[in-house]
Design a protein around this motif. Sequence first.
Motif, PDB file in Angstrom:
ATOM      1  N   ALA A  59      31.646  17.659  38.255  1.00  0.00           N
ATOM      2  CA  ALA A  59      31.448  19.113  38.227  1.00  0.00           C
ATOM      3  C   ALA A  59      32.604  19.785  37.488  1.00  0.00           C
ATOM      4  CB  ALA A  59      31.345  19.661  39.648  1.00  0.00           C
ATOM      5  N   GLN A  60      32.314  20.902  36.837  1.00  0.00           N
ATOM      6  CA  GLN A  60      33.357  21.631  36.100  1.00  0.00           C
ATOM      7  C   GLN A  60      34.490  22.062  37.021  1.00  0.00           C
ATOM      8  OE1 GLN A  60      31.300  24.764  34.007  1.00  0.00           O
ATOM      9  NE2 GLN A  60      31.009  23.455  32.220  1.00  0.00           N
ATOM     10  N   SER A  61      34.163  22.486  38.211  1.00  0.00           N
ATOM     11  CA  SER A  61      35.176  22.865  39.197  1.00  0.00           C
ATOM     12  C   SER A  61      35.483  21.667  40.085  1.00  0.00           C
ATOM     13  CB  SER A  61      34.663  24.012  40.077  1.00  0.00           C
ATOM     14  OG  SER A  61      35.491  24.160  41.209  1.00  0.00           O
ATOM     15  N   GLY A  62      36.765  21.361  40.228  1.00  0.00           N
ATOM     16  CA  GLY A  62      37.162  20.274  41.118  1.00  0.00           C
ATOM     17  C   GLY A  62      36.736  20.519  42.556  1.00  0.00           C
ATOM     18  N   GLN A  63      36.546  21.798  42.917  1.00  0.00           N
ATOM     19  CA  GLN A  63      36.114  22.138  44.272  1.00  0.00           C
ATOM     20  C   GLN A  63      34.677  21.697  44.543  1.00  0.00           C
ATOM     21  OE1 GLN A  63      38.133  23.334  46.709  1.00  0.00           O
ATOM     22  NE2 GLN A  63      39.687  22.961  45.158  1.00  0.00           N
ATOM     23  N   LEU A  64      33.920  21.396  43.481  1.00  0.00           N
ATOM     24  CA  LEU A  64      32.522  20.998  43.625  1.00  0.00           C
ATOM     25  C   LEU A  64      32.279  19.576  43.116  1.00  0.00           C
ATOM     26  CD1 LEU A  64      30.886  24.329  42.371  1.00  0.00           C
ATOM     27  CD2 LEU A  64      31.336  23.635  44.732  1.00  0.00           C
ATOM     28  N   ASP A  65      33.351  18.813  42.911  1.00  0.00           N
ATOM     29  CA  ASP A  65      33.267  17.467  42.358  1.00  0.00           C
ATOM     30  C   ASP A  65      33.248  16.419  43.480  1.00  0.00           C
ATOM     31  OD1 ASP A  65      33.446  15.562  40.071  1.00  0.00           O
ATOM     32  OD2 ASP A  65      35.366  15.071  41.021  1.00  0.00           O
ATOM     33  N   ILE A  66      32.200  15.626  43.518  1.00  0.00           N
ATOM     34  CA  ILE A  66      32.049  14.636  44.595  1.00  0.00           C
ATOM     35  C   ILE A  66      33.240  13.676  44.672  1.00  0.00           C
ATOM     36  CG2 ILE A  66      30.686  12.644  45.385  1.00  0.00           C
ATOM     37  CD1 ILE A  66      28.161  14.217  44.635  1.00  0.00           C
ATOM     38  N   PRO A  67      33.662  13.018  43.589  1.00  0.00           N
ATOM     39  CA  PRO A  67      34.793  12.090  43.725  1.00  0.00           C
ATOM     40  C   PRO A  67      36.089  12.766  44.190  1.00  0.00           C
ATOM     41  CG  PRO A  67      33.604  11.634  41.700  1.00  0.00           C
ATOM     42  CD  PRO A  67      33.046  12.919  42.257  1.00  0.00           C
ATOM     43  N   GLU A  68      36.383  13.952  43.659  1.00  0.00           N
ATOM     44  CA  GLU A  68      37.613  14.640  44.043  1.00  0.00           C
ATOM     45  C   GLU A  68      37.590  15.061  45.506  1.00  0.00           C
ATOM     46  OE1 GLU A  68      40.199  18.462  42.564  1.00  0.00           O
ATOM     47  OE2 GLU A  68      39.050  17.327  41.067  1.00  0.00           O
ATOM     48  N   ARG A  69      36.491  15.666  45.942  1.00  0.00           N
ATOM     49  CA  ARG A  69      36.375  16.095  47.337  1.00  0.00           C
ATOM     50  C   ARG A  69      36.380  14.893  48.278  1.00  0.00           C
ATOM     51  NH1 ARG A  69      38.194  19.684  45.626  1.00  0.00           N
ATOM     52  NH2 ARG A  69      39.553  19.050  47.288  1.00  0.00           N
ATOM     53  N   THR A  70      35.747  13.789  47.870  1.00  0.00           N
ATOM     54  CA  THR A  70      35.703  12.583  48.698  1.00  0.00           C
ATOM     55  C   THR A  70      37.104  12.000  48.880  1.00  0.00           C
ATOM     56  OG1 THR A  70      33.416  12.104  48.094  1.00  0.00           O
ATOM     57  CG2 THR A  70      34.748  10.240  48.861  1.00  0.00           C
ATOM     58  N   ARG A  71      37.889  11.944  47.815  1.00  0.00           N
ATOM     59  CA  ARG A  71      39.277  11.452  47.926  1.00  0.00           C
ATOM     60  C   ARG A  71      40.058  12.297  48.930  1.00  0.00           C
ATOM     61  NH1 ARG A  71      38.714  10.605  42.546  1.00  0.00           N
ATOM     62  NH2 ARG A  71      39.551  12.645  41.989  1.00  0.00           N
ATOM     63  N   ASP A  72      39.937  13.624  48.809  1.00  0.00           N
ATOM     64  CA  ASP A  72      40.655  14.515  49.721  1.00  0.00           C
ATOM     65  C   ASP A  72      40.195  14.315  51.164  1.00  0.00           C
ATOM     66  OD1 ASP A  72      41.953  15.502  47.496  1.00  0.00           O
ATOM     67  OD2 ASP A  72      40.847  17.397  47.448  1.00  0.00           O
ATOM     68  N   LEU A  73      38.880  14.222  51.365  1.00  0.00           N
ATOM     69  CA  LEU A  73      38.323  14.018  52.709  1.00  0.00           C
ATOM     70  C   LEU A  73      38.859  12.735  53.334  1.00  0.00           C
ATOM     71  CD1 LEU A  73      36.212  14.457  55.022  1.00  0.00           C
ATOM     72  CD2 LEU A  73      34.626  13.168  53.582  1.00  0.00           C
ATOM     73  N   ARG A  74      38.812  11.650  52.587  1.00  0.00           N
ATOM     74  CA  ARG A  74      39.277  10.360  53.119  1.00  0.00           C
ATOM     75  C   ARG A  74      40.754  10.401  53.473  1.00  0.00           C
ATOM     76  NH1 ARG A  74      36.005   6.324  48.981  1.00  0.00           N
ATOM     77  NH2 ARG A  74      33.953   6.587  49.966  1.00  0.00           N
ATOM     78  N   THR A  75      41.551  11.059  52.646  1.00  0.00           N
ATOM     79  CA  THR A  75      42.982  11.175  52.924  1.00  0.00           C
ATOM     80  C   THR A  75      43.210  11.910  54.242  1.00  0.00           C
ATOM     81  OG1 THR A  75      43.526  11.134  50.578  1.00  0.00           O
ATOM     82  CG2 THR A  75      45.170  12.098  52.044  1.00  0.00           C
ATOM     83  N   VAL A  76      42.514  13.015  54.437  1.00  0.00           N
ATOM     84  CA  VAL A  76      42.665  13.799  55.670  1.00  0.00           C
ATOM     85  C   VAL A  76      42.183  13.007  56.885  1.00  0.00           C
ATOM     86  CG1 VAL A  76      41.790  15.833  56.906  1.00  0.00           C
ATOM     87  CG2 VAL A  76      42.595  16.045  54.554  1.00  0.00           C
TER      88      VAL A  76
END
Length: 175
Positions: A59-76
């Motif tokens: 996705a153009q916005s990192g806030q809507l990008d599956i890989p980016e959001r998934t990395r953040d979720l897993r870290t938390v």
Amino acid sequence: MDTADAALSRLSTLCPPPARPALGRATGHITIPASHKALIETYGTGCFDEFLWIFAEGAQSGQLDIPERTRDLRTVLQRKKLNAIHDDLGEQKFDADDLIQWGVTDNADLLTWIARGSPEEWPTAIIQAGQLRAVVSPRSSTATVLDLLTRATVVPFFPPDFPADRPEFSTNPYG
């Protein structure tokens, strides 16, 4: 018509898609179910009923990008105890690395797949922000969105005014 196609057809009738969806660019770095790819091809990234955001790979916005959001979720989640979630999900036990985030609500509730087995059979876990309670839907992301918008699935921690009687989709409802 298979169930994924039927769900997308019903969703498109209930909540017409935009004329120009905001599409991501698939990189192949993460597995995405074909049913979600069809949802993204139809709607793109954006928001159902000014509450439920849908993500895409690349996705153009990192806030809507599956890989980016998934990395953040897993870290938390790797730093948290997941007892309440595991209690809510019963037999759907998972590790943080089993989750792939495909959406979020304005309240920061997470929509994730429990990525085990065939991607077309991945259930959705809807995880409450902060409280870490959860609800599971055995259906695809498309069918889960349809169920939420028709109230076939009611999530106890979602606001009572969601969904509206006539839900809408917007690629940028706040812009």
